[in-house]
Design a protein around this motif. Structure first.
Motif, PDB file in Angstrom:
ATOM      1  N   ALA A   1      33.232 -53.726   6.894  1.00  0.00           N
ATOM      2  CA  ALA A   1      33.052 -54.071   5.472  1.00  0.00           C
ATOM      3  C   ALA A   1      34.164 -54.411   4.663  1.00  0.00           C
ATOM      4  CB  ALA A   1      31.960 -53.428   4.857  1.00  0.00           C
ATOM      5  N   GLN A   2      35.207 -53.523   4.917  1.00  0.00           N
ATOM      6  CA  GLN A   2      36.493 -53.502   3.647  1.00  0.00           C
ATOM      7  C   GLN A   2      37.391 -54.476   4.356  1.00  0.00           C
ATOM      8  OE1 GLN A   2      37.642 -49.393   3.427  1.00  0.00           O
ATOM      9  NE2 GLN A   2      35.851 -49.023   2.383  1.00  0.00           N
ATOM     10  N   ASN A   3      37.336 -54.898   5.752  1.00  0.00           N
ATOM     11  CA  ASN A   3      38.239 -55.663   6.319  1.00  0.00           C
ATOM     12  C   ASN A   3      38.329 -56.888   5.674  1.00  0.00           C
ATOM     13  OD1 ASN A   3      39.296 -54.009   8.342  1.00  0.00           O
ATOM     14  ND2 ASN A   3      37.930 -54.769  10.116  1.00  0.00           N
ATOM     15  N   ARG A   4      39.511 -57.595   5.365  1.00  0.00           N
ATOM     16  CA  ARG A   4      39.551 -58.711   4.626  1.00  0.00           C
ATOM     17  C   ARG A   4      39.910 -59.826   5.431  1.00  0.00           C
ATOM     18  NH1 ARG A   4      44.182 -57.195   0.429  1.00  0.00           N
ATOM     19  NH2 ARG A   4      43.479 -58.887  -0.595  1.00  0.00           N
ATOM     20  N   THR A   5      39.181 -60.888   5.132  1.00  0.00           N
ATOM     21  CA  THR A   5      39.490 -62.242   5.702  1.00  0.00           C
ATOM     22  C   THR A   5      40.558 -62.879   5.065  1.00  0.00           C
ATOM     23  OG1 THR A   5      37.124 -62.351   6.044  1.00  0.00           O
ATOM     24  CG2 THR A   5      38.594 -64.626   6.457  1.00  0.00           C
ATOM     25  N   HIS A   6      41.393 -63.454   5.921  1.00  0.00           N
ATOM     26  CA  HIS A   6      42.803 -63.987   5.324  1.00  0.00           C
ATOM     27  C   HIS A   6      43.190 -65.319   6.144  1.00  0.00           C
ATOM     28  CE1 HIS A   6      44.075 -61.141   8.391  1.00  0.00           C
ATOM     29  NE2 HIS A   6      44.689 -62.125   8.869  1.00  0.00           N
TER      30      HIS A   6
ATOM     31  N   LEU B   1      52.475 -65.183   7.753  1.00  0.00           N
ATOM     32  CA  LEU B   1      52.262 -64.921   6.591  1.00  0.00           C
ATOM     33  C   LEU B   1      50.485 -64.815   6.414  1.00  0.00           C
ATOM     34  CD1 LEU B   1      54.691 -66.817   5.982  1.00  0.00           C
ATOM     35  CD2 LEU B   1      54.056 -66.480   3.654  1.00  0.00           C
ATOM     36  N   ARG B   2      50.136 -63.606   5.814  1.00  0.00           N
ATOM     37  CA  ARG B   2      48.787 -63.450   5.697  1.00  0.00           C
ATOM     38  C   ARG B   2      48.353 -63.883   4.019  1.00  0.00           C
ATOM     39  NH1 ARG B   2      46.814 -58.305   9.012  1.00  0.00           N
ATOM     40  NH2 ARG B   2      47.261 -59.294  11.252  1.00  0.00           N
ATOM     41  N   ILE B   3      47.604 -64.628   3.909  1.00  0.00           N
ATOM     42  CA  ILE B   3      47.180 -65.205   2.544  1.00  0.00           C
ATOM     43  C   ILE B   3      45.788 -64.831   2.177  1.00  0.00           C
ATOM     44  CG2 ILE B   3      47.119 -66.829   0.910  1.00  0.00           C
ATOM     45  CD1 ILE B   3      48.962 -68.321   2.750  1.00  0.00           C
ATOM     46  N   TYR B   4      45.785 -63.974   1.294  1.00  0.00           N
ATOM     47  CA  TYR B   4      44.140 -63.304   1.046  1.00  0.00           C
ATOM     48  C   TYR B   4      43.465 -63.999  -0.077  1.00  0.00           C
ATOM     49  CZ  TYR B   4      45.488 -59.606   4.244  1.00  0.00           C
ATOM     50  OH  TYR B   4      45.828 -58.765   5.077  1.00  0.00           O
ATOM     51  N   SER B   5      44.050 -65.223  -0.629  1.00  0.00           N
ATOM     52  CA  SER B   5      43.308 -66.214  -1.583  1.00  0.00           C
ATOM     53  C   SER B   5      43.455 -67.400  -0.900  1.00  0.00           C
ATOM     54  CB  SER B   5      43.859 -65.792  -3.063  1.00  0.00           C
ATOM     55  OG  SER B   5      45.136 -66.312  -2.776  1.00  0.00           O
ATOM     56  N   HIS B   6      42.995 -68.537  -1.602  1.00  0.00           N
ATOM     57  CA  HIS B   6      42.917 -69.804  -1.250  1.00  0.00           C
ATOM     58  C   HIS B   6      42.105 -69.947   0.164  1.00  0.00           C
ATOM     59  CE1 HIS B   6      45.404 -70.345  -4.711  1.00  0.00           C
ATOM     60  NE2 HIS B   6      45.758 -71.423  -4.581  1.00  0.00           N
ATOM     61  N   LEU B   7      41.497 -69.377   0.351  1.00  0.00           N
ATOM     62  CA  LEU B   7      40.641 -69.108   1.884  1.00  0.00           C
ATOM     63  C   LEU B   7      39.886 -70.580   2.001  1.00  0.00           C
ATOM     64  CD1 LEU B   7      39.187 -65.686   2.209  1.00  0.00           C
ATOM     65  CD2 LEU B   7      41.576 -66.293   2.992  1.00  0.00           C
TER      66      LEU B   7
END
Lengths: 321, 261
Positions: free
Chosen positions: A223-228, A260-266
């Motif tokens: 659940a905490q794993n973030r999509t990027h 690079l891992r971008i966590y916004s602008h998905l």
């Protein structure tokens, strides 16, 4: 709340001035698969030795089935199957003889259990081969067969997938899953094959420098794993500058190999791609991805500053100026 | 304890050392039978270099001499070298193969684990002595041309073998203890070396009747020349106490096993 099968309280082990296990509090519940993770030298094997009564704790205590464990006490051990470190067997004895000896020591009289263990671990073709002539993978299977011989309620396994080939690792995973789900066997296993633990464990504990830095349900981890957005670029420093200055993206990580891992602008990958291309940064890959257990593990067990965990490099947006 | 004992017997039976020892030890009765049979055949005696003087020193060739000679060879040579190494191997192989960690995580009391080894060792020494007695008898029957032994000769030989076997066994707990400390053969080997040197240095001295590792050879040597054994009840008590102390210390070593490696 399911019954707790293995408990450690303030478990500590010192070897001279070296602190191998530091005030470890673990709770392993009935029927669960508990992945015990840590880097080399983190204290995993020492913890397992302490749990099995192979070491005297410097402080703290261990309980299995509510019974205190100390070296020399064997109460409850008939309900435990274990594998500690490298698999061990009498090299001049065959696979079947090694298992027969273990069966006798446990109090099993018939050959049925030995035959069942040989079949379960697919050791049939080497059943009459001396243990000293086995491949390391077969030796590992023999050790696992010994641990499973008496249908234990609890399995305590130290790096059980070591020396197994990919097919063997998969079989082991299926076997442990079967034991846990169908027979309700509690599995406590240390491993550094995180992908396996991720697929198998219901809960994990991560140990670092002898301390438990996290104990968490895998459901919560997922659940905490973030999509990027994972972007592979030709110039990561310049790409970082583009993200910060052109797109006002600050929640990102710079990894090794220009990733690079971008966590916004998905929902705006095209915008990211265009901005990078406009700045003459070649993009060779751009995809949605999810954090892995490995990311969490490396972050929690890193001795580097947080930004450098997982091999990430500190980024300096000014580089692209 | 029965479960541990059966496991130990299986391990011993499948150990190469067991069978190598059984083969090597045949050298003792073979050597004795050769000498005893040659003594009744002047041509063979001369061929073997047995001068009349030597033969006079050796005594009357016969069954008693045969049994005494074998017992002396076993007590002196093999007793101080081969048996301690074989005894130590019972523990060394558990450490060397890592199976000690498996054993100690099974529902077997550590005392049973140790007792089973010592019981197996006792049975094994007993069997070896019985086997060597039988080999000695058969060999001399075949090559000695002495006829069958009388009941007295046979019983005397059996008693001597039994005494030497017991004395050898009583000296084996200390090499076992050393094996658990060193987790290898080096400490028992050093012990064997020291015992051998002591054996030579103290042979014939009163101390030889007080050190358990010299008792088998001291006893057998005295008997073979027709002297009464210099071993006193105190000697036997020392032997039993030494064995007990070594066995208890071995148990304590395994009971408080700590596996930092």
């Amino acid at each position: 709340m399911p019954e707790t099968i293995i408990t450690t309280r303030g478990l500590t082990k010192r070897f001279g001035s070296s602190l191998a296990v530091d005030s470890l509090d673990l709770n392993v519940r009935r029927g669960e698969v508990y992945g015990f993770l840590g880097r080399n030298g983190a204290g995993k094997t020492t913890t397992i030795r302490l749990i099995l009564g192979l070491l005297f704790p410097s402080a703290g205590e261990v309980e299995i089935f509510g019974q205190p464990v100390r070296p020399g006490r064997t109460r409850g051990f008939e309900r435990i199957g274990s594998l500690v470190e490298a698999p061990a067997a009498y090299e001049n004895l065959t696979v079947r003889e090694n298992l027969s000896i273990r069966a006798r020591l446990i109090g099993l009289r018939g050959r049925a259990e030995v035959d069942a263990a040989i079949e379960l671990l697919t050791l049939g073709s080497v059943a009459d081969t001396q243990a000293g002539r086995l491949s390391s993978g077969a030796m590992q299977r023999l050790a696992l067969a010994g641990a499973l011989l008496h249908r234990p309620e609890v399995l305590i396994l130290d790096e059980p997938a070591t020396a197994l080939d990919p097919a063997g690792i998969r079989e082991l995973r299926e076997l442990l899953r079967h034991l846990s789900e169908e027979r309700g066997v509690t599995v406590f296993m240390s491993s550094h094959i995180l992908a396996e633990v991720e697929q198998l464990a219901g809960r994990i504990g991560i140990v670092h420098h002898g301390r438990l830095v996290e104990e968490i349900d895998m459901a919560e981890v997922r659940a905490q794993n973030r999509t990027h957005l994972e972007v592979r670029v030709s110039d990561s420093a310049k790409a970082a500058w583009v993200l910060e200055e052109r797109l006002s993206i600050h929640d990102y990580q710079v990894g090794i190999g220009g990733v690079l891992r971008i966590y916004s602008h998905l929902d705006r990958p095209a915008e990211v791609n265009r901005a990078l291309m406009d700045a003459d940064v070649a993009v060779s890959r751009l995809a949605l991805a999810e954090d892995q257990l490995e990311d969490r593990f490396l972050r929690l067990t890193s001795d580097e500053p947080a930004s450098q965990a997982d091999g990430s490099q500190p980024h300096d947006p000014k580089v692209g100026d | 304890m029965g479960r541990a004992l059966v496991a130990e017997i299986i391990k011993l039976r499948r150990s190469r050392l067991t069978w190598i020892a059984a083969l090597v030890l045949i050298a003792a009765p073979a050597l004795a039978a050769t000498v005893v049979s040659a003594m009744s055949d002047p041509a063979r005696a001369e061929a073997l270099g047995l001068t009349p003087e030597i033969m006079r020193d050796l005594g009357e060739p016969g069954w008693t001499m045969m049994y005494q000679a074998v017992a002396e060879i076993l007590a002196g040579g093999f007793g101080t070298i081969l048996f301690p190494i074989l005894a130590a191997s019972l523990f060394v192989r558990e450490y060397a193969s890592g199976t000690i960690k498996v054993m100690l995580t099974l529902p077997v009391r550590r005392a049973d684990f140790v007792i089973a080894k010592f019981v197996t060792l006792a049975g094994w020494v007993g069997l070896l002595m019985a086997y060597l007695y039988a080999i000695s008898t058969v060999l001399l029957l075949v090559v000695g041309r002495l006829g069958a032994p009388t009941a007295g000769e046979a019983l005397g030989g059996a008693l001597l073998f039994a005494q030497v076997g017991v004395l050898i066994y009583l000296g084996l707990s200390v090499p076992c203890l050393l094996a658990t400390f060193g987790r290898g053969y080096l400490p028992p080997m050093v012990f064997v070396g020291v015992a051998a040197v002591l054996g030579v240095a103290l042979a014939g001295s009163p101390l030889a009747a007080s050190l358990v590792w010299l008792m088998p050879s001291t006893h057998a040597a005295a008997i073979s020349v027709g002297d009464p054994s210099p071993l006193t009840p105190l000697s036997w008590a020392i032997a039993v106490l030494t064995f007990t102390a070594g066995a208890v210390a071995t148990w304590a070593r395994v009971r408080f096993f700590d596996a930092p490696r």
